[in-house]
Design an enzyme around this catalytic site. Structure first.
Site, PDB file in Angstrom:
ATOM      1  N   LYS A 210     -18.670 -33.818  -5.851  1.00  0.00           N
ATOM      2  CA  LYS A 210     -19.539 -34.995  -5.946  1.00  0.00           C
ATOM      3  C   LYS A 210     -19.135 -36.046  -4.913  1.00  0.00           C
ATOM      4  O   LYS A 210     -18.066 -36.655  -5.017  1.00  0.00           O
ATOM      5  CB  LYS A 210     -19.489 -35.637  -7.336  1.00  0.00           C
ATOM      6  CG  LYS A 210     -20.645 -36.641  -7.456  1.00  0.00           C
ATOM      7  CD  LYS A 210     -20.434 -37.709  -8.482  1.00  0.00           C
ATOM      8  CE  LYS A 210     -19.783 -38.956  -7.974  1.00  0.00           C
ATOM      9  NZ  LYS A 210     -20.576 -39.760  -7.025  1.00  0.00           N
ATOM     10  N   GLU A 284      -5.678 -39.050  -6.387  1.00  0.00           N
ATOM     11  CA  GLU A 284      -5.228 -39.773  -5.194  1.00  0.00           C
ATOM     12  C   GLU A 284      -5.915 -41.124  -5.257  1.00  0.00           C
ATOM     13  O   GLU A 284      -7.115 -41.223  -5.041  1.00  0.00           O
ATOM     14  CB  GLU A 284      -5.609 -38.971  -3.943  1.00  0.00           C
ATOM     15  CG  GLU A 284      -4.816 -39.375  -2.721  1.00  0.00           C
ATOM     16  CD  GLU A 284      -5.554 -40.383  -1.889  1.00  0.00           C
ATOM     17  OE1 GLU A 284      -5.333 -41.593  -2.142  1.00  0.00           O
ATOM     18  OE2 GLU A 284      -6.323 -39.987  -1.015  1.00  0.00           O
ATOM     19  N   CYS A 318      -7.120 -45.925   1.790  1.00  0.00           N
ATOM     20  CA  CYS A 318      -6.251 -46.037   0.599  1.00  0.00           C
ATOM     21  C   CYS A 318      -4.806 -46.343   0.993  1.00  0.00           C
ATOM     22  O   CYS A 318      -4.095 -47.030   0.282  1.00  0.00           O
ATOM     23  CB  CYS A 318      -6.341 -44.777  -0.245  1.00  0.00           C
ATOM     24  SG  CYS A 318      -6.158 -43.278   0.696  1.00  0.00           S
ATOM     25  N   GLU A 416      -5.420 -54.174  -4.157  1.00  0.00           N
ATOM     26  CA  GLU A 416      -6.042 -53.465  -3.034  1.00  0.00           C
ATOM     27  C   GLU A 416      -7.342 -54.172  -2.664  1.00  0.00           C
ATOM     28  O   GLU A 416      -8.234 -54.323  -3.504  1.00  0.00           O
ATOM     29  CB  GLU A 416      -6.338 -52.021  -3.460  1.00  0.00           C
ATOM     30  CG  GLU A 416      -6.877 -51.172  -2.336  1.00  0.00           C
ATOM     31  CD  GLU A 416      -7.072 -49.709  -2.734  1.00  0.00           C
ATOM     32  OE1 GLU A 416      -7.669 -49.451  -3.784  1.00  0.00           O
ATOM     33  OE2 GLU A 416      -6.619 -48.832  -1.971  1.00  0.00           O
TER      34      GLU A 416
HETATM   35  P1  NDP Z   1     -14.610 -45.482  -7.316  1.00  0.00           P
HETATM   36  O1  NDP Z   1     -13.252 -45.092  -7.726  1.00  0.00           O
HETATM   37  O2  NDP Z   1     -15.559 -45.987  -8.343  1.00  0.00           O
HETATM   38  O3  NDP Z   1     -15.347 -44.234  -6.605  1.00  0.00           O
HETATM   39  C1  NDP Z   1     -14.742 -43.030  -6.228  1.00  0.00           C
HETATM   40  C2  NDP Z   1     -15.622 -41.852  -6.669  1.00  0.00           C
HETATM   41  O4  NDP Z   1     -15.627 -41.728  -8.095  1.00  0.00           O
HETATM   42  C3  NDP Z   1     -17.079 -41.984  -6.274  1.00  0.00           C
HETATM   43  O5  NDP Z   1     -17.608 -40.716  -5.995  1.00  0.00           O
HETATM   44  C4  NDP Z   1     -17.680 -42.562  -7.546  1.00  0.00           C
HETATM   45  O6  NDP Z   1     -19.065 -42.375  -7.605  1.00  0.00           O
HETATM   46  C5  NDP Z   1     -16.954 -41.770  -8.595  1.00  0.00           C
HETATM   47  N1  NDP Z   1     -16.921 -42.371  -9.920  1.00  0.00           N
HETATM   48  C6  NDP Z   1     -17.134 -43.659 -10.278  1.00  0.00           C
HETATM   49  N2  NDP Z   1     -16.964 -43.808 -11.617  1.00  0.00           N
HETATM   50  C7  NDP Z   1     -16.628 -42.594 -12.113  1.00  0.00           C
HETATM   51  C8  NDP Z   1     -16.314 -42.097 -13.419  1.00  0.00           C
HETATM   52  N3  NDP Z   1     -16.293 -42.894 -14.481  1.00  0.00           N
HETATM   53  N4  NDP Z   1     -16.011 -40.792 -13.568  1.00  0.00           N
HETATM   54  C9  NDP Z   1     -16.002 -39.973 -12.500  1.00  0.00           C
HETATM   55  N5  NDP Z   1     -16.297 -40.377 -11.243  1.00  0.00           N
HETATM   56  C10 NDP Z   1     -16.605 -41.672 -11.045  1.00  0.00           C
HETATM   57  O7  NDP Z   1     -14.516 -46.497  -6.161  1.00  0.00           O
HETATM   58  P2  NDP Z   1     -15.642 -47.571  -5.739  1.00  0.00           P
HETATM   59  O8  NDP Z   1     -16.539 -46.922  -4.826  1.00  0.00           O
HETATM   60  O9  NDP Z   1     -16.281 -48.221  -6.914  1.00  0.00           O
HETATM   61  O10 NDP Z   1     -14.758 -48.661  -5.012  1.00  0.00           O
HETATM   62  C11 NDP Z   1     -14.116 -49.684  -5.799  1.00  0.00           C
HETATM   63  C12 NDP Z   1     -12.770 -49.988  -5.269  1.00  0.00           C
HETATM   64  O11 NDP Z   1     -11.972 -48.842  -5.377  1.00  0.00           O
HETATM   65  C13 NDP Z   1     -12.728 -50.359  -3.798  1.00  0.00           C
HETATM   66  O12 NDP Z   1     -12.960 -51.691  -3.602  1.00  0.00           O
HETATM   67  C14 NDP Z   1     -11.353 -49.936  -3.412  1.00  0.00           C
HETATM   68  O13 NDP Z   1     -10.463 -50.964  -3.691  1.00  0.00           O
HETATM   69  C15 NDP Z   1     -11.064 -48.766  -4.311  1.00  0.00           C
HETATM   70  N6  NDP Z   1     -11.230 -47.467  -3.643  1.00  0.00           N
HETATM   71  C16 NDP Z   1     -10.107 -46.800  -3.327  1.00  0.00           C
HETATM   72  C17 NDP Z   1     -10.195 -45.584  -2.695  1.00  0.00           C
HETATM   73  C18 NDP Z   1      -8.977 -44.841  -2.325  1.00  0.00           C
HETATM   74  O14 NDP Z   1      -9.058 -43.830  -1.642  1.00  0.00           O
HETATM   75  N7  NDP Z   1      -7.817 -45.288  -2.754  1.00  0.00           N
HETATM   76  C19 NDP Z   1     -11.470 -44.997  -2.309  1.00  0.00           C
HETATM   77  C20 NDP Z   1     -12.607 -45.765  -2.742  1.00  0.00           C
HETATM   78  C21 NDP Z   1     -12.464 -46.954  -3.369  1.00  0.00           C
HETATM   79  P3  NDP Z   1     -20.014 -43.531  -6.973  1.00  0.00           P
HETATM   80  O15 NDP Z   1     -19.530 -43.846  -5.613  1.00  0.00           O
HETATM   81  O16 NDP Z   1     -21.310 -42.873  -6.933  1.00  0.00           O
HETATM   82  O17 NDP Z   1     -19.898 -44.681  -7.910  1.00  0.00           O
END
Ligand code: NDP
Length: 505
Positions: A210, A284, A318, A416
């Site tokens: 996904k 991760e 990240c 973060e």
């Molecule tokens: P998320 O953790 O929400 O998104 C990561 C993935 O998980 C996306 O594919 C998202 O789908 C999916 N997802 C969201 N909610 C769920 C759930 N309950 N169960 C399973 N999968 C889920 O990150 P965000 O995009 O909301 O970003 C928010 C913050 O997270 C950022 O501001 C940043 O600080 C941090 N972040 C950190 C990352 C890292 O690699 N450390 C990467 C991305 C974000 P969808 O995008 O469709 O919501």
């Protein structure tokens, strides 16, 4: 040279750095500047995409689509299918049905499929890079030179392991786990897909992937590549959607392993969901990584490392080096040189080959960054907005900036931000640097800059971080395991260690 002459030379150098970075050319045109260098390769984007299930693009059972926005223009570039629980179920069933055959196939044949994916990514690399930059806002120079080549590298690397797994785990008979549910974020869309899919396939598993809501296009292009190379139907299924789609995948009873990259907040939800099951899990998650500069470091080299550490990919990384610790004796020099370097960074059109910093991935992420900027100033840190790039009229933009006078208790030093915002702090002794660097709930990465090898080894050993870069930052390789400690998650991706998550021993 006497010490006095050395000091005077340094002062002169710093004074020169504080003058603006413009060069008078002629009365008509007063500054040197880069001419636009637009990327000319076009990447076709369909008006609407279905879900990739059992080798075909299918209409979602949900009958719902959502808009995919180009963050540099705010235009809708495509409509993406939103998978509901029934769609997730269909994808998992397809993966489950394909699993026995894929697991039994001669590993040398499996390797050839994975190798062909890598070759097609290479052959279509420019188009993939354009797509990545259009969909996610990252500069084309980064998607072209980093994301796409590394994605191909991960498939090449793991193709090599497919028929050598019994040597990887001496004395054991590694077996596939079954259906793997893989959820990826929006910061490195194709690369994260490669990190997840390549080891899973090499170990004989089938997958349901996904992608993140805002960046589905390269994963869907990868689905086309999988069709081109005749990957057996159902071995990889790609379901687009939002958080609810990811949650349905996590909770599906036939999924044997979950691999998640994203925020710590969602990682905790997933960990809870998996806790009462026998699903395997790797997470991760986020980070607030320290980048430590000692006074014996090569300062100019370290400045590039700071820039690379925090402003690469708009800070949507990240492992970004978002907490900078500078030894007090060189703090002024580092700040002057950093300011000078930051003035030269070009913010703007992601499809211009000269762009250093592209668009912020989404409106929501830009709002998050602004909240952190306000929190930083509100809590007493000093904001340095030294970059004056002219921003396009439309799109989501944030010029690179940094804060000084940052206290460890400040929000911007603890949380973060995931944007081009650096928190600069100072230290006096190596012990203090270590103490402050490790004072975080995260433990994903760290950087150390020093000319002294013994100091580097000592500090690197004591830093609680999954990856420690020495005199460099943000270097990745498929053979090198990546992952965190503490709230940055558990499990490793890449290298021999990364394979472990995808085999039953
Ligand atoms: P998320 O953790 O929400 O998104 C990561 C993935 O998980 C996306 O594919 C998202 O789908 C999916 N997802 C969201 N909610 C769920 C759930 N309950 N169960 C399973 N999968 C889920 O990150 P965000 O995009 O909301 O970003 C928010 C913050 O997270 C950022 O501001 C940043 O600080 C941090 N972040 C950190 C990352 C890292 O690699 N450390 C990467 C991305 C974000 P969808 O995008 O469709 O919501």
């Amino acid at each position: 040279m006497t010490p006095e002459q050395q000091t005077r030379g340094r002062e002169r150098e710093l004074a020169e750095l504080s003058t603006p970075v413009t060069h008078v050319v002629s009365p008509q045109r007063s500054v040197w500047d880069y001419s636009p260098a637009p990327e000319t390769t076009k990447a076709a984007i369909a008006d609407r995409y279905g879900l990739f299930i059992n080798g075909d693009f299918v209409t979602p059972r949900s009958r719902k689509h959502f808009a995919s926005i180009n963050p540099a223009t705010e235009e809708t570039i495509s409509e993406i299918a939103e998978a509901n629980a029934d769609d997730v179920d269909a994808a998992v069933k397809a993966a489950k049905a394909a699993a026995p055959r894929w697991a039994k196939i001669d590993p040398r044949e499996r390797a050839k499929y994975i190798f062909r994916i890598a070759r097609r990514i290479q052959e279509r690399s420019r188009e993939l890079a354009v797509l990545e930059s259009t969909d996610g806002g990252k500069p084309i120079a980064e998607s072209r030179d980093i994301d796409i080549p590394l994605a191909a590298q991960h498939f090449f690397y793991h193709a090599g392991w497919a028929d050598k797994l019994r040597f990887a785990f001496a004395g054991a008979q590694p077996k596939p786990i079954g259906v793997c549910g893989q959820i990826i974020p929006w910061n490195f869309p194709l690369l994260m897909a490669a990190w997840k899919l390549a080891p899973a396939l090499a170990c004989g598993n089938t997958c349901v992937l996904k992608p993140a809501e805002t960046t589905s296009l390269t994963a869907l292009r990868l689905a086309e590549i999988l069709q081109e190379i005749d990957l057996p139907p159902g071995v990889v299924n790609i379901i687009t959607g939002a958080g609810a789609t990811g949650a349905a995948l996590v909770n599906h009873p036939h999924v044997r392993k979950i691999a998640f990259t994203g925020s710590t907040e969602v990682g905790k939800i997933i960990a809870k969901a998996c806790a009462s099951t026998d699903k395997r899990l790797t997470l991760e998650l986020g980070g607030k990584s320290p980048n430590i500069i000692f006074d014996d470091a090569s300062i100019d080299q370290a400045i590039e490392g700071i820039i690379q550490g925090i402003y690469f990919n708009q800070g949507h990384v990240c492992c970004a080096g978002s907490r900078l610790f500078v030894q007090e004796s060189i703090l002024d020099e580092v700040i002057a040189k950093l300011t000078h370097r930051m003035k030269a960074l070009r913010v703007g059109d992601p499809l211009d080959k000269n762009t250093d910093i592209g668009a912020i991935n989404s409106k929501a992420q830009l709002a998050t960054i602004h909240r952190f900027l306000e929190a930083g100033s509100g809590e007493g840190a000093q904001l340095h907005e030294v970059n004056t790039s002219t921003l396009p009229n439309r799109g989501y933009w944030c010029r690179p900036c940094f804060f000084t006078n940052v206290q460890p208790s400040h929000t911007i030093a603890r949380e973060e931000i995931f944007g081009p915002v650096l928190s600069v702090m100072s230290f006096r002794t190596p012990e203090e640097a270590l103490l402050r660097a490790n004072n975080t709930p995260y433990g994903l990465a760290a950087g150390v800059w020093s000319d002294k090898g013994s100091k580097i080894f000592d500090i690197a050993r004591k830093l609680k971080a999954g990856v420690v870069w020495c005199n460099t930052y943000n270097r990745f390789d498929a053979a090198s395991p990546f992952g965190g400690f503490k709230e940055s998650g558990f499990g490793r991706e890449g290298g021999l260690q990364g394979l472990k998550a995808y085999v039953e021993l």
